[in-house]
Design a protein around this motif. Sequence first.
Motif, PDB file in Angstrom:
ATOM      1  N   TRP A   1       0.859  -1.177   0.000  1.00  0.00           N
ATOM      2  CA  TRP A   1       0.000   0.000   0.000  1.00  0.00           C
ATOM      3  C   TRP A   1       0.896   1.228   0.000  1.00  0.00           C
ATOM      4  N   TRP A   2       0.662   2.127  -0.961  1.00  0.00           N
ATOM      5  CA  TRP A   2       1.485   3.313  -1.160  1.00  0.00           C
ATOM      6  C   TRP A   2       0.930   4.433  -0.289  1.00  0.00           C
ATOM      7  N   HIS A   3       1.233   4.406   0.991  1.00  0.00           N
ATOM      8  CA  HIS A   3       0.624   5.377   1.910  1.00  0.00           C
ATOM      9  C   HIS A   3       1.191   6.783   1.731  1.00  0.00           C
ATOM     10  N   THR A   4       2.434   6.869   1.226  1.00  0.00           N
ATOM     11  CA  THR A   4       3.046   8.178   0.975  1.00  0.00           C
ATOM     12  C   THR A   4       3.671   8.137  -0.418  1.00  0.00           C
ATOM     13  N   PRO A   5       2.889   8.414  -1.463  1.00  0.00           N
ATOM     14  CA  PRO A   5       3.385   8.285  -2.835  1.00  0.00           C
ATOM     15  C   PRO A   5       4.576   9.202  -3.109  1.00  0.00           C
ATOM     16  N   SER A   6       5.494   8.699  -3.927  1.00  0.00           N
ATOM     17  CA  SER A   6       6.645   9.462  -4.393  1.00  0.00           C
ATOM     18  C   SER A   6       6.571   9.546  -5.917  1.00  0.00           C
ATOM     19  N   ALA A   7       7.308  10.485  -6.482  1.00  0.00           N
ATOM     20  CA  ALA A   7       7.332  10.603  -7.941  1.00  0.00           C
ATOM     21  C   ALA A   7       7.954   9.351  -8.543  1.00  0.00           C
ATOM     22  N   VAL A   8       7.397   8.906  -9.673  1.00  0.00           N
ATOM     23  CA  VAL A   8       7.926   7.719 -10.341  1.00  0.00           C
ATOM     24  C   VAL A   8       8.229   8.037 -11.805  1.00  0.00           C
ATOM     25  N   HIS A   9       9.153   7.274 -12.356  1.00  0.00           N
ATOM     26  CA  HIS A   9       9.559   7.461 -13.747  1.00  0.00           C
ATOM     27  C   HIS A   9      10.292   6.201 -14.184  1.00  0.00           C
ATOM     28  N   ALA A  10      10.655   6.144 -15.457  1.00  0.00           N
ATOM     29  CA  ALA A  10      11.424   5.005 -15.958  1.00  0.00           C
ATOM     30  C   ALA A  10      12.861   5.175 -15.489  1.00  0.00           C
ATOM     31  N   ALA A  11      13.137   4.681 -14.278  1.00  0.00           N
ATOM     32  CA  ALA A  11      14.428   4.907 -13.636  1.00  0.00           C
ATOM     33  C   ALA A  11      15.540   4.033 -14.218  1.00  0.00           C
ATOM     34  N   SER A  12      15.173   2.985 -14.923  1.00  0.00           N
ATOM     35  CA  SER A  12      16.155   2.097 -15.552  1.00  0.00           C
ATOM     36  C   SER A  12      15.805   1.973 -17.034  1.00  0.00           C
ATOM     37  N   PRO A  13      16.191   2.978 -17.852  1.00  0.00           N
ATOM     38  CA  PRO A  13      15.743   3.044 -19.254  1.00  0.00           C
ATOM     39  C   PRO A  13      16.075   1.807 -20.086  1.00  0.00           C
ATOM     40  N   ASP A  14      17.147   1.105 -19.743  1.00  0.00           N
ATOM     41  CA  ASP A  14      17.490  -0.098 -20.501  1.00  0.00           C
ATOM     42  C   ASP A  14      16.475  -1.216 -20.276  1.00  0.00           C
ATOM     43  N   GLU A  15      15.738  -1.134 -19.166  1.00  0.00           N
ATOM     44  CA  GLU A  15      14.776  -2.181 -18.831  1.00  0.00           C
ATOM     45  C   GLU A  15      13.334  -1.702 -18.885  1.00  0.00           C
ATOM     46  N   VAL A  16      13.114  -0.406 -18.655  1.00  0.00           N
ATOM     47  CA  VAL A  16      11.755   0.120 -18.527  1.00  0.00           C
ATOM     48  C   VAL A  16      11.558   1.308 -19.460  1.00  0.00           C
ATOM     49  N   GLU A  17      10.482   1.262 -20.260  1.00  0.00           N
ATOM     50  CA  GLU A  17      10.184   2.367 -21.170  1.00  0.00           C
ATOM     51  C   GLU A  17       9.287   3.416 -20.525  1.00  0.00           C
ATOM     52  N   SER A  18       8.342   2.987 -19.701  1.00  0.00           N
ATOM     53  CA  SER A  18       7.415   3.936 -19.082  1.00  0.00           C
ATOM     54  C   SER A  18       6.842   3.338 -17.810  1.00  0.00           C
ATOM     55  N   VAL A  19       6.259   4.231 -16.993  1.00  0.00           N
ATOM     56  CA  VAL A  19       5.650   3.842 -15.725  1.00  0.00           C
ATOM     57  C   VAL A  19       4.258   4.451 -15.681  1.00  0.00           C
ATOM     58  N   GLU A  20       3.269   3.674 -15.250  1.00  0.00           N
ATOM     59  CA  GLU A  20       1.888   4.157 -15.212  1.00  0.00           C
ATOM     60  C   GLU A  20       1.220   3.782 -13.892  1.00  0.00           C
ATOM     61  N   ARG A  21       0.463   4.734 -13.333  1.00  0.00           N
ATOM     62  CA  ARG A  21      -0.454   4.419 -12.250  1.00  0.00           C
ATOM     63  C   ARG A  21      -1.815   4.169 -12.902  1.00  0.00           C
ATOM     64  N   VAL A  22      -2.214   2.910 -12.962  1.00  0.00           N
ATOM     65  CA  VAL A  22      -3.432   2.530 -13.681  1.00  0.00           C
ATOM     66  C   VAL A  22      -4.607   2.466 -12.711  1.00  0.00           C
ATOM     67  N   PRO A  23      -5.624   3.302 -12.895  1.00  0.00           N
ATOM     68  CA  PRO A  23      -6.781   3.291 -11.992  1.00  0.00           C
ATOM     69  C   PRO A  23      -7.529   1.950 -12.032  1.00  0.00           C
ATOM     70  N   ILE A  24      -7.927   1.491 -10.868  1.00  0.00           N
ATOM     71  CA  ILE A  24      -8.702   0.250 -10.775  1.00  0.00           C
ATOM     72  C   ILE A  24      -9.990   0.367 -11.575  1.00  0.00           C
ATOM     73  N   VAL A  25     -10.592   1.561 -11.586  1.00  0.00           N
ATOM     74  CA  VAL A  25     -11.851   1.747 -12.306  1.00  0.00           C
ATOM     75  C   VAL A  25     -11.684   1.447 -13.796  1.00  0.00           C
ATOM     76  N   GLU A  26     -10.488   1.655 -14.330  1.00  0.00           N
ATOM     77  CA  GLU A  26     -10.242   1.336 -15.735  1.00  0.00           C
ATOM     78  C   GLU A  26     -10.027  -0.162 -15.927  1.00  0.00           C
ATOM     79  N   LEU A  27      -9.395  -0.806 -14.961  1.00  0.00           N
ATOM     80  CA  LEU A  27      -9.161  -2.244 -15.070  1.00  0.00           C
ATOM     81  C   LEU A  27     -10.462  -3.037 -15.007  1.00  0.00           C
ATOM     82  N   VAL A  28     -11.421  -2.563 -14.210  1.00  0.00           N
ATOM     83  CA  VAL A  28     -12.677  -3.314 -14.063  1.00  0.00           C
ATOM     84  C   VAL A  28     -13.724  -2.903 -15.088  1.00  0.00           C
TER      85      VAL A  28
END
Length: 228
Positions: free
Chosen positions: A122-149
Amino acid sequence: MTEVPDWLERLAAQAAGITVPRYLRPPADGGRLAAVLMLFGEGPFGPDVLLIQRSSRGRRHAGQPAFPGGGVDPGDGGPVGAALREAEEETGVDPRGVRVLGTMPELYLDHSDNRVTPVFGWWHTPSAVHAASPDEVESVERVPIVELVDPGNRVMLRHPSGLAGPAFHVRGMLVWGFTAMVLDTVLREGGLERPWDPARIEDLPAEVVRMGLRERITPTPRIVTPRP
């Protein structure tokens, strides 16, 4: 700091007892220990989950959306430490802002010989996120549950082998394979799932198949019997 929602508390409490399908059960021995972090938080559109899109240049799971995660290193102290470390390395998540709630049983991916432990956070204190390892990760997304369901975002995805498994069209990503299997389980067990049409079947896109062939591995989709 935000409180853990009731549905996530309940889900985490029963996570260790979730029945693992036979085809995902680990062998008696062998396999590389790995972990993924299922990090839930309260975002601008309600509860959400953190996903990454792996680099299309990667050696494994190229271009696929996934939970942050990777192999368990000797200094991690186990799957929880590995999941938090990998999330920090891949997305910049500050582990101090994460409350670990529990783990699911190990899931075995035979095509990569990984024994993966999903870790609830549980992310009780969110921090900024980004593709911190570009060789492995292209992008980072916070995907709302409402969209998944949202039933309009859910499909069954058919692999060229003929097997099919759950998938999600969210945030410009096609979430499928292991990640979609775990999300499908979490939404259902957490009582969040809305009725959707499992007869809506799409074929795995050709470009995804090509990346899989380049890696010389064969995905193992979930075999699903459509629910009435």
